[in-house]
Scaffold this motif. Structure first.
Motif, PDB file in Angstrom:
ATOM      1  N   MET A  47      -1.982   3.223   9.865  1.00  0.00           N
ATOM      2  CA  MET A  47      -1.722   3.027  11.298  1.00  0.00           C
ATOM      3  C   MET A  47      -1.730   1.548  11.671  1.00  0.00           C
ATOM      4  N   ALA A  48      -2.455   0.737  10.891  1.00  0.00           N
ATOM      5  CA  ALA A  48      -2.481  -0.698  11.134  1.00  0.00           C
ATOM      6  C   ALA A  48      -1.266  -1.405  10.523  1.00  0.00           C
ATOM      7  N   GLY A  49      -0.401  -0.619   9.840  1.00  0.00           N
ATOM      8  CA  GLY A  49       0.817  -1.188   9.288  1.00  0.00           C
ATOM      9  C   GLY A  49       0.708  -1.666   7.858  1.00  0.00           C
ATOM     10  N   GLU A  50      -0.399  -1.397   7.193  1.00  0.00           N
ATOM     11  CA  GLU A  50      -0.566  -1.846   5.814  1.00  0.00           C
ATOM     12  C   GLU A  50       0.381  -1.062   4.905  1.00  0.00           C
ATOM     13  N   LYS A  51       1.101  -1.767   4.053  1.00  0.00           N
ATOM     14  CA  LYS A  51       2.105  -1.145   3.177  1.00  0.00           C
ATOM     15  C   LYS A  51       1.602  -0.940   1.746  1.00  0.00           C
ATOM     16  N   LYS A  52       0.403  -1.397   1.428  1.00  0.00           N
ATOM     17  CA  LYS A  52      -0.117  -1.282   0.075  1.00  0.00           C
ATOM     18  C   LYS A  52      -0.241   0.187  -0.324  1.00  0.00           C
ATOM     19  N   GLU A  53       0.303   0.501  -1.502  1.00  0.00           N
ATOM     20  CA  GLU A  53       0.233   1.877  -1.987  1.00  0.00           C
ATOM     21  C   GLU A  53      -1.162   2.174  -2.535  1.00  0.00           C
ATOM     22  N   ILE A  54      -1.689   3.294  -2.143  1.00  0.00           N
ATOM     23  CA  ILE A  54      -3.029   3.700  -2.555  1.00  0.00           C
ATOM     24  C   ILE A  54      -2.947   4.622  -3.765  1.00  0.00           C
ATOM     25  N   LEU A  55      -1.959   5.460  -3.782  1.00  0.00           N
ATOM     26  CA  LEU A  55      -1.690   6.338  -4.915  1.00  0.00           C
ATOM     27  C   LEU A  55      -0.411   5.847  -5.591  1.00  0.00           C
ATOM     28  N   THR A 107       1.287  12.035   2.908  1.00  0.00           N
ATOM     29  CA  THR A 107       0.939  11.138   4.013  1.00  0.00           C
ATOM     30  C   THR A 107       0.117   9.941   3.564  1.00  0.00           C
ATOM     31  N   ALA A 108      -0.383   9.941   2.339  1.00  0.00           N
ATOM     32  CA  ALA A 108      -1.136   8.793   1.836  1.00  0.00           C
ATOM     33  C   ALA A 108      -0.212   7.666   1.367  1.00  0.00           C
ATOM     34  N   HIS A 109       1.090   7.925   1.294  1.00  0.00           N
ATOM     35  CA  HIS A 109       2.062   6.918   0.874  1.00  0.00           C
ATOM     36  C   HIS A 109       2.779   6.326   2.085  1.00  0.00           C
ATOM     37  N   ALA A 110       3.057   5.038   1.997  1.00  0.00           N
ATOM     38  CA  ALA A 110       3.824   4.384   3.060  1.00  0.00           C
ATOM     39  C   ALA A 110       5.226   4.990   3.148  1.00  0.00           C
TER      40      ALA A 110
END
Length: 141
Positions: A47-55, A107-110
Motif C-alpha cells: 500500500m505504501a508503493g513498495e515494489k520489492k518482491e517478497i516471494l 496478492t503478495a506480489h506487486a
C-alpha cells in the motif's frame, strides 16, 4: 611433468565418477514441502508503493519427488493465492498431480501473479544431472 599428467587423470576420473553418479543414482524422496512465507507487513509495504518482491516470481517443483507447495501468511491481513483466501497465521498446502506451468493470482506480489512450474520426474540420466545441478545452484543462491 609426469606427476601433472597423473593428477589430471585423477581429476578426470573423479569428475567422470561424479557425473556417472549424478546420472544413474535414483533421486529418492518420500515427499518434500517447499515452504514460502508471506512476512508480516507485506500488505502495508504494498500500500505504501513498495515494489520489492517478497516471494519469487517463479517456483519450481518436481512432480516425481512429490513436492508440495506450502504458503504461510504471517501478515496482519488476509492474502489471496489463487482461489484461496489465507487468513493471518494460516498455511496453505498445495500438492500437484500433473507436470505443467501454473499461473496463480497472488496478492503478495506487486504484479499480482505467481508462476508455479511443476517439472516431471527426472527419469533419464541427463534429466537427473540437470535436476541435481539446478538443486545445487538453487541452494547456493
Amino acid at each position: 611433468m609426469r606427476t601433472l599428467g597423473r593428477a589430471a587423470w585423477v581429476v578426470a576420473a573423479v569428475a567422470c565418477s561424479a557425473a556417472a553418479w549424478a546420472a544413474f543414482a535414483p533421486i529418492r524422496s518420500s515427499s518434500r514441502e517447499v515452504l514460502f512465507e508471506i512476512p508480516k507487513g507485506t500488505w502495508a509495504r504494498r500500500m505504501a508503493g513498495e515494489k520489492k518482491e517478497i516471494l519469487p516470481d517463479r517456483i519450481r517443483l518436481t512432480l516425481g519427488l512429490q513436492d508440495v507447495l506450502v504458503l504461510r501468511n504471517l501478515d496482519d491481513v488476509p492474502q489471496v493465492f489463487g482461489p484461496t483466501l489465507m487468513m493471518p497465521g494460516q498455511s496453505f498446502r498445495l500438492p500437484f498431480e500433473r507436470a505443467a506451468e501454473y499461473q496463480f493470482a497472488c496478492t503478495a506480489h506487486a504484479s499480482g501473479q505467481m508462476t508455479i512450474i511443476v517439472e516431471p520426474n527426472p527419469a533419464t540420466p541427463w534429466a537427473r544431472i540437470i535436476w541435481r545441478a539446478r538443486e545445487m545452484l538453487d541452494a547456493q543462491g
